[in-house]
Design an enzyme around this catalytic site. Structure first.
Site, short mmCIF file in Angstrom:
data_model
loop_
_atom_site.label_atom_id
_atom_site.label_comp_id
_atom_site.label_asym_id
_atom_site.label_seq_id
_atom_site.Cartn_x
_atom_site.Cartn_y
_atom_site.Cartn_z
N ARG A 17 0.96 -0.42 27.04
CA ARG A 17 1.88 0.35 26.22
C ARG A 17 1.21 0.65 24.88
O ARG A 17 0.22 0.01 24.52
CB ARG A 17 3.19 -0.42 25.98
CG ARG A 17 3.03 -1.69 25.16
CD ARG A 17 4.36 -2.41 25.01
NE ARG A 17 4.23 -3.66 24.28
CZ ARG A 17 4.28 -3.77 22.95
NH1 ARG A 17 4.46 -2.68 22.20
NH2 ARG A 17 4.16 -4.95 22.36
N HIS A 198 -3.24 3.95 19.76
CA HIS A 198 -4.54 4.18 20.40
C HIS A 198 -5.47 2.96 20.28
O HIS A 198 -6.69 3.11 20.30
CB HIS A 198 -5.23 5.42 19.82
CG HIS A 198 -4.37 6.63 19.75
ND1 HIS A 198 -3.63 7.07 20.83
CD2 HIS A 198 -4.13 7.50 18.73
CE1 HIS A 198 -2.95 8.16 20.48
NE2 HIS A 198 -3.23 8.44 19.22
N ARG A 199 -4.91 1.80 20.14
CA ARG A 199 -5.65 0.54 20.01
C ARG A 199 -6.44 0.46 18.69
O ARG A 199 -7.37 -0.33 18.56
CB ARG A 199 -6.60 0.30 21.20
CG ARG A 199 -5.89 0.18 22.55
CD ARG A 199 -4.91 -1.00 22.53
NE ARG A 199 -4.33 -1.29 23.82
CZ ARG A 199 -3.16 -0.81 24.24
NH1 ARG A 199 -2.47 0.02 23.48
NH2 ARG A 199 -2.68 -1.15 25.41
N LEU A 200 -6.07 1.27 17.72
CA LEU A 200 -6.69 1.20 16.40
C LEU A 200 -5.85 0.25 15.54
O LEU A 200 -5.15 0.66 14.61
CB LEU A 200 -6.79 2.59 15.77
CG LEU A 200 -7.63 3.60 16.55
CD1 LEU A 200 -7.62 4.96 15.85
CD2 LEU A 200 -9.06 3.09 16.70
#
Length: 220
Positions: A17, A198-200
């Site tokens: 997610r 965005h996994r940042l």
């Protein structure tokens, strides 16, 4: 991985997610990590998370094997974070030989986690007694009844011990067991992790240098 080695009933590789609750910026950080920790802990309580004070306590045995378990934080201040346990428990025996520990607060429902690194030390008997006397009586009796981390034959053994001590302490106060008390983790490093789009992710680490805290952003 070959098809024969895959476990397909739970497709964990598809469990994904986006983290988009909020962001963490340097401008929002205080000079002391406990200020942000206090705010995040309140957010976890206000969000109705189950056991918001639950933390994963990591220890290492004499062979270097790590162990982890969930323990409840009972109170904290600038001196450290305090939890309680049986002194013959596995974690207490590990800490007796190696004081280094890590405490992880997994508030994943808020896309957050906090990691404290430090050294654990026993608190005073009086401090342990004051907390012990604030516990519900059944919890006090359970401390006497459970030989924590020891092998027992059946659950009935534990339940029978509880009933025996309940009868013994039926009248009056339950005394503090000599084998039970608290540890204070004096921390020197605190990392805050906020899940990002965005996994940042946003990661900031506080590290104590003499009497000051330095703050650095870590790459996710």
């Amino acid at each position: 991985m070959s098809e024969n080695n895959k476990i397909n009933n739970v497709p964990v590789h598809d469990l994904r997610r986006e983290y988009k609750n909020t962001v963490l910026r340097r401008s929002g950080l205080s000079s002391c990590p406990l200020d942000l920790f206090k705010d995040w802990l309140k957010d976890a309580c206000d969000a109705g998370l189950s056991d918001p004070a639950a933390m994963c306590v990591a220890t290492v045995d004499s062979s270097g094997q790590p162990f982890q378990r969930i323990v409840l934080l009972k109170y904290y201040d600038k001196e450290g974070l305090v939890f309680f346990t049986h002194f013959n428990s596995r974690k207490a025996q590990h800490l007796k030989k190696n004081r280094n520990t890590s405490l992880l607060f997994p508030w994943y429902m808020l896309d957050r986690q906090v990691i404290f690194l430090g050294q654990a030390e026993p608190i005073s008997t009086q401090e342990s007694r004051e907390y012990f006397q604030s516990r519900p009586k059944e919890s006090q009796i359970a401390a006497w009844a459970s030989p924590q981390s020891e092998i027992i034959a059946t659950r009935e053994v534990l339940e029978n011990r509880f009933l025996e001590f309940k009868q013994k302490f039926q009248e009056g106060e339950v005394p503090l067991p000599h084998f039970w008390g608290g540890f204070r983790v004096r921390f020197h490093s605190v990392e805050f992790w906020q899940g990002g789009l965005h996994r940042l992710h946003d990661r900031f680490i506080y590290q104590k240098k003499e009497n000051e805290w330095t703050i650095d952003r870590l790459s996710p």
